[in-house]
Design a protein around this motif. Structure first.
Motif, PDB file in Angstrom:
ATOM      1  N   VAL A 132       0.860  -1.181   0.000  1.00 44.90           N
ATOM      2  CA  VAL A 132       0.000   0.000   0.000  1.00 44.90           C
ATOM      3  C   VAL A 132       0.895   1.229   0.000  1.00 44.90           C
ATOM      4  N   GLU A 133       0.679   2.149  -0.943  1.00 43.31           N
ATOM      5  CA  GLU A 133       1.416   3.407  -0.987  1.00 43.31           C
ATOM      6  C   GLU A 133       0.425   4.557  -1.022  1.00 43.31           C
ATOM      7  N   THR A 134       0.525   5.457  -0.051  1.00 46.11           N
ATOM      8  CA  THR A 134      -0.396   6.590   0.011  1.00 46.11           C
ATOM      9  C   THR A 134       0.138   7.759  -0.809  1.00 46.11           C
ATOM     10  N   HIS A 135      -0.723   8.732  -1.023  1.00 47.58           N
ATOM     11  CA  HIS A 135      -0.347   9.889  -1.842  1.00 47.58           C
ATOM     12  C   HIS A 135       0.801  10.684  -1.228  1.00 47.58           C
ATOM     13  N   ASP A 136       0.983  10.585   0.100  1.00 51.23           N
ATOM     14  CA  ASP A 136       2.062  11.340   0.760  1.00 51.23           C
ATOM     15  C   ASP A 136       3.283  10.469   1.049  1.00 51.23           C
ATOM     16  N   GLY A 137       3.360   9.286   0.436  1.00 53.22           N
ATOM     17  CA  GLY A 137       4.573   8.489   0.509  1.00 53.22           C
ATOM     18  C   GLY A 137       4.628   7.430   1.583  1.00 53.22           C
ATOM     19  N   LYS A 138       3.601   7.307   2.410  1.00 50.83           N
ATOM     20  CA  LYS A 138       3.596   6.247   3.420  1.00 50.83           C
ATOM     21  C   LYS A 138       3.426   4.900   2.734  1.00 50.83           C
ATOM     22  N   LYS A 139       4.021   3.866   3.339  1.00 53.03           N
ATOM     23  CA  LYS A 139       4.040   2.559   2.664  1.00 53.03           C
ATOM     24  C   LYS A 139       3.818   1.434   3.671  1.00 53.03           C
ATOM     25  N   LEU A 140       2.952   0.500   3.315  1.00 54.74           N
ATOM     26  CA  LEU A 140       2.700  -0.683   4.130  1.00 54.74           C
ATOM     27  C   LEU A 140       2.933  -1.919   3.275  1.00 54.74           C
ATOM     28  N   GLU A 141       3.710  -2.875   3.800  1.00 61.99           N
ATOM     29  CA  GLU A 141       3.985  -4.125   3.097  1.00 61.99           C
ATOM     30  C   GLU A 141       3.554  -5.291   3.988  1.00 61.99           C
ATOM     31  N   THR A 142       2.776  -6.221   3.419  1.00 63.63           N
ATOM     32  CA  THR A 142       2.284  -7.360   4.186  1.00 63.63           C
ATOM     33  C   THR A 142       1.923  -8.501   3.235  1.00 63.63           C
ATOM     34  N   ASP A 143       1.566  -9.666   3.784  1.00 64.61           N
ATOM     35  CA  ASP A 143       1.221 -10.823   2.961  1.00 64.61           C
ATOM     36  C   ASP A 143      -0.274 -10.910   2.660  1.00 64.61           C
ATOM     37  N   GLN A 144      -1.096 -10.312   3.514  1.00 63.68           N
ATOM     38  CA  GLN A 144      -2.544 -10.355   3.289  1.00 63.68           C
ATOM     39  C   GLN A 144      -3.181  -9.101   3.871  1.00 63.68           C
ATOM     40  N   LEU A 145      -4.184  -8.603   3.140  1.00 61.17           N
ATOM     41  CA  LEU A 145      -4.840  -7.360   3.552  1.00 61.17           C
ATOM     42  C   LEU A 145      -6.297  -7.417   3.124  1.00 61.17           C
ATOM     43  N   TYR A 146      -7.179  -6.880   3.962  1.00 65.47           N
ATOM     44  CA  TYR A 146      -8.603  -6.828   3.639  1.00 65.47           C
ATOM     45  C   TYR A 146      -9.053  -5.379   3.503  1.00 65.47           C
ATOM     46  N   PHE A 147      -9.892  -5.122   2.513  1.00 60.98           N
ATOM     47  CA  PHE A 147     -10.471  -3.799   2.333  1.00 60.98           C
ATOM     48  C   PHE A 147     -11.985  -3.910   2.423  1.00 60.98           C
ATOM     49  N   ASP A 148     -12.551  -3.265   3.442  1.00 66.18           N
ATOM     50  CA  ASP A 148     -13.998  -3.222   3.629  1.00 66.18           C
ATOM     51  C   ASP A 148     -14.522  -2.006   2.868  1.00 66.18           C
ATOM     52  N   ARG A 149     -15.088  -2.230   1.684  1.00 65.62           N
ATOM     53  CA  ARG A 149     -15.523  -1.124   0.829  1.00 65.62           C
ATOM     54  C   ARG A 149     -16.685  -0.344   1.431  1.00 65.62           C
ATOM     55  N   LYS A 150     -17.531  -1.033   2.165  1.00 61.93           N
ATOM     56  CA  LYS A 150     -18.702  -0.377   2.748  1.00 61.93           C
ATOM     57  C   LYS A 150     -18.294   0.675   3.776  1.00 61.93           C
ATOM     58  N   ASN A 152     -15.026   1.772   4.102  1.00 65.45           N
ATOM     59  CA  ASN A 152     -13.757   2.376   3.705  1.00 65.45           C
ATOM     60  C   ASN A 152     -12.669   2.118   4.750  1.00 65.45           C
ATOM     61  N   TRP A 153     -12.569   0.875   5.178  1.00 66.49           N
ATOM     62  CA  TRP A 153     -11.638   0.494   6.231  1.00 66.49           C
ATOM     63  C   TRP A 153     -10.740  -0.633   5.738  1.00 66.49           C
ATOM     64  N   ILE A 154      -9.458  -0.563   6.067  1.00 68.06           N
ATOM     65  CA  ILE A 154      -8.484  -1.551   5.618  1.00 68.06           C
ATOM     66  C   ILE A 154      -7.837  -2.182   6.853  1.00 68.06           C
ATOM     67  N   PHE A 155      -7.649  -3.495   6.828  1.00 69.25           N
ATOM     68  CA  PHE A 155      -7.081  -4.143   8.007  1.00 69.25           C
ATOM     69  C   PHE A 155      -6.340  -5.423   7.624  1.00 69.25           C
ATOM     70  N   THR A 156      -5.430  -5.830   8.511  1.00 70.05           N
ATOM     71  CA  THR A 156      -4.687  -7.068   8.340  1.00 70.05           C
ATOM     72  C   THR A 156      -4.385  -7.663   9.707  1.00 70.05           C
ATOM     73  N   GLU A 157      -4.289  -8.989   9.757  1.00 67.12           N
ATOM     74  CA  GLU A 157      -3.849  -9.687  10.963  1.00 67.12           C
ATOM     75  C   GLU A 157      -2.442 -10.245  10.757  1.00 67.12           C
ATOM     76  N   ALA A 158      -1.901 -10.049   9.560  1.00 67.05           N
ATOM     77  CA  ALA A 158      -0.590 -10.604   9.217  1.00 67.05           C
ATOM     78  C   ALA A 158       0.535  -9.682   9.683  1.00 67.05           C
TER      79      ALA A 158
END
Length: 202
Positions: A132-150, A152-158
């Protein structure tokens, strides 16, 4: 004589019980084979797939039509449609990219090697080298990620690695929740914080 008859009856009962057990085991074995999971086949396959998510900006009235804005665009070289199943879903076996847009139309990006979109729950499951790379340069790297579209929430347990160029740090941890523009996030467990910003010479 009575003792012999009892022994014969006992032996017969034992043989009969063992035979029943063998028959039952054989029956169970065949039933497992019949109930084995059957392969699923998609009802459709699309190449160079694009899916655009929008939201209504203004409430609709009887005279005016509501305007909408793009909040996310999902693209993939290959999509498989499993809407023919009871629990409908769509897979992206060759990877996918999701572009998110905030209220200021600033774009953040998620890429992954594999993805599943569950139509009925509005959930996207991203797997394999998720970045995941945000518009201001923040970065998240992981093996699994969930996006709840309803929501607008993103989460991972990995396990994850989170890089923040604003304060020049890299954080390793396990489990994280955040909103799509990274303005709020919470790490469940952290292993350490490393500063990567170099000190400037006087």
């Amino acid at each position: 004589m009575k003792q012999t008859s009892k022994n014969i009856l006992k032996s017969f009962a034992t043989v009969f019980t063992v035979a029943i057990l063998f028959i039952s085991c054989g029956d169970d074995y065949e039933r497992v084979g019949e109930e084995a999971v059957k392969p699923l086949f998609p009802q459709g396959v699309a190449q160079n797939f694009t899916l655009t998510y929008t939201e209504t900006v203004e409430a609709m009235s009887t005279q005016d039509s509501a305007t909408s804005r793009v909040i996310a665009v999902l693209t993939s070289p290959l999509s498989e449609d499993f809407d023919n199943q009871i629990f409908k879903f769509r897979t992206f076996p060759k990877g996918l990219q999701v572009d998110f847009y905030d209220e200021k139309n600033q774009k953040s990006v998620i890429v992954a090697d594999y993805g599943i979109v569950y139509s009925q729950t509005n959930l996207i499951d991203l797997q394999g080298n998720v970045v995941v790379e945000t518009h201001d340069g923040k970065k998240l790297e992981t093996d699994q990620l969930y996006f709840d579209r309803k929501n607008n929430w993103i989460f991972t347990e990995a396990s994850f690695t989170y890089t923040n160029p604003e304060d020049g740090t890299v954080m390793d941890g396990e489990g994280m929740d955040f909103n799509k523009d990274f303005s709020f996030f919470k790490a469940h467990k952290t292993y350490g914080l490393m500063t990567i910003k170099e000190e400037q010479d006087d």
